[in-house]
Design a protein around this motif. Sequence first.
Motif, PDB file in Angstrom:
ATOM      1  N   LEU A 218       0.827  -1.204   0.000  1.00  0.00           N
ATOM      2  CA  LEU A 218       0.000   0.000   0.000  1.00  0.00           C
ATOM      3  C   LEU A 218       0.868   1.264   0.000  1.00  0.00           C
ATOM      4  O   LEU A 218       0.556   2.236  -0.701  1.00  0.00           O
ATOM      5  N   GLU A 219       1.955   1.237   0.781  1.00  0.00           N
ATOM      6  CA  GLU A 219       2.851   2.409   0.795  1.00  0.00           C
ATOM      7  C   GLU A 219       3.487   2.641  -0.581  1.00  0.00           C
ATOM      8  O   GLU A 219       3.622   3.792  -1.027  1.00  0.00           O
ATOM      9  N   ILE A 220       3.900   1.534  -1.255  1.00  0.00           N
ATOM     10  CA  ILE A 220       4.479   1.678  -2.610  1.00  0.00           C
ATOM     11  C   ILE A 220       3.456   2.263  -3.569  1.00  0.00           C
ATOM     12  O   ILE A 220       3.762   3.159  -4.383  1.00  0.00           O
ATOM     13  N   GLN A 221       2.204   1.769  -3.466  1.00  0.00           N
ATOM     14  CA  GLN A 221       1.156   2.312  -4.349  1.00  0.00           C
ATOM     15  C   GLN A 221       0.896   3.781  -4.060  1.00  0.00           C
ATOM     16  O   GLN A 221       0.681   4.579  -4.987  1.00  0.00           O
ATOM     17  N   GLU A 222       0.911   4.138  -2.759  1.00  0.00           N
ATOM     18  CA  GLU A 222       0.714   5.556  -2.407  1.00  0.00           C
ATOM     19  C   GLU A 222       1.850   6.424  -2.946  1.00  0.00           C
ATOM     20  O   GLU A 222       1.632   7.553  -3.413  1.00  0.00           O
ATOM     21  N   GLN A 223       3.082   5.876  -2.864  1.00  0.00           N
ATOM     22  CA  GLN A 223       4.218   6.624  -3.415  1.00  0.00           C
ATOM     23  C   GLN A 223       4.074   6.818  -4.929  1.00  0.00           C
ATOM     24  O   GLN A 223       4.339   7.911  -5.467  1.00  0.00           O
ATOM     25  N   ASN A 224       3.651   5.733  -5.634  1.00  0.00           N
ATOM     26  CA  ASN A 224       3.442   5.847  -7.085  1.00  0.00           C
ATOM     27  C   ASN A 224       2.363   6.866  -7.405  1.00  0.00           C
ATOM     28  O   ASN A 224       2.487   7.663  -8.356  1.00  0.00           O
ATOM     29  N   LEU A 225       1.273   6.821  -6.580  1.00  0.00           N
ATOM     30  CA  LEU A 225       0.193   7.789  -6.805  1.00  0.00           C
ATOM     31  C   LEU A 225       0.683   9.220  -6.572  1.00  0.00           C
ATOM     32  O   LEU A 225       0.294  10.147  -7.288  1.00  0.00           O
ATOM     33  N   THR A 226       1.531   9.372  -5.562  1.00  0.00           N
ATOM     34  CA  THR A 226       2.080  10.710  -5.263  1.00  0.00           C
ATOM     35  C   THR A 226       2.929  11.212  -6.430  1.00  0.00           C
ATOM     36  O   THR A 226       2.837  12.393  -6.845  1.00  0.00           O
TER      37      THR A 226
END
Length: 558
Positions: A218-226
């Motif tokens: 989830l953190e990796i996906q949030e970073q990608n979204l950011t």
Amino acid sequence: MHKKQILFFIILTLCFLCYSQTKEEQNIAHDILLFSTEIKWPQEYKNEDSIIVGVLDRDKRLSGYIEYKLRNKIINGKPVKVKSFLDANSVTYSHILIVSRARNRKIDNVFEKINFYGTLIISDHGKDEKYLMIDYTNAKRREFDIYPENISRAGLKMSRELVQYAQKKISIQELYFLSEKSLSEKQFELFEQSSELNAQIEELDSLYSEIVQKNNILEIQEQNLTLQTEKIERETNRLNILKGELHTQRLLLLLSIITGILLLGVLFLLAYNFRIKKNANKILTLKNAAITRQKTELEYKSKLITDSINYASRIQSAILIPEKELTQAFTRTFIFYYPRDIVSGDFYWYSKINNGHIIASIDCTGHGVPGALMSMIGNTLMNQIVKEKNIKDPAEILTALHYGIIESLHQEKKEIYAQDGMDAAVLFVSEDKKTGLFCGANQSIYQVKENQLKSYDGHFITLGGVSKFVQKNESQLNLESQKIHLEKSMVYMFSDGYIDQFGGPRNKKFNISRFKSKMIEIAGLSVEKQRDELQKSFLEWKGEEMQIDDLMVIGLKF
């Protein structure tokens, strides 16, 4: 040639002494584990990181051997630490202090140097009994004496097994058997609990690892979204510069759509994470339900056992002569009957005969269910002896009871090891209640007349049992009855439960002298008040301590 023989003899003697010393050291090292499971230390000494075993010896040989034997051992859930002291001045606090015979000093010299509170002293041939706690009389044969008062004075509490051994109610072999059995059961219970706990920990670790892994995704996906959001913002700024207000409106619309998609993605991830947690909670709920079912089953089984013992208590009560029947026969009488457990090994027996009355106070071996079974045998034998065989003399009644126990339990067979028996007091009262005959086996009766107490002592023998039974073709018991003048007196028959009870401000036995004083004190009261006073005094003396035996006191006023 003669010198060689002498040298050989000296070497042989030294080898024997070394072996003897090694055997004693082995026994002491092994017994430390036994004593530590049978002793409870004060609360302030339970917070130590380890159990400290101190050894006061001439050299470090014994302490080194004990340290080797206790290496990797656990006592009361804590590791063992061994300290060696060469003299009394160097002694520091130890949970267990071993004073070796090799010190060649009185144990009171050690007490002058240390505060013995919270310390269990294990000595070898100690000199002064007022300081001794556990003292080996022969370490090679694992024979030792226990001094409960000194152990209690040090703030320590003994297990029921050590108390029974100190009171000579069980042998040293039974003490070791019970202690090792208890230790094995505790170790097995701890092992089962540890295995179950490890399994639960492994399962929780697995769930935790899975949650951590999904949180990382989830953190990796949030970073990608950011990163994507930042890129969009840069593009939006460039378009705003080129296209002006129209482009700005279109960009705002696009950002709104993207933000909605991101929110939906976050909501999906949160819902997925919630589902994982819900499944984990469901698994925990199932496990809690299984534990609850097991608890319910145990409670049900415990209830069945308790109900069975309560039913046995009703059966035992049914065979006892009602107190009302005694009151009709003697007018002024009381019975203070107080079993340790639901059923009792103490019982009383009464019968009206042609020219008088027979009343008996009987204390069977053990208490609880075993004692109750023995009391059923005793009651049956008394009925046969007095009512069927018409034996009236107390000495003859006890003799017949002795052989009846041996025959009932087949104790005459050498291959049967049975220590079970009875202590009894039998009193014959004449029809006019002026005279009587008494005979006892390890029991006495007291007579209080004009504020003076007289003790009629029984014979020093237990009825039945392997160690003391007498076969008819070998010898006789030679019991004799004593004549008693009963007029204007109070007579008490009793078992040893009242006298042997621990309690009071210093956790000592009630003892015989205090019991005699109590009899003199209450003799002038009504029989009802006497019984109430005995019960009140016993409960106050016992306090929070465990009742150690069944007890019974019968009072007859003439």
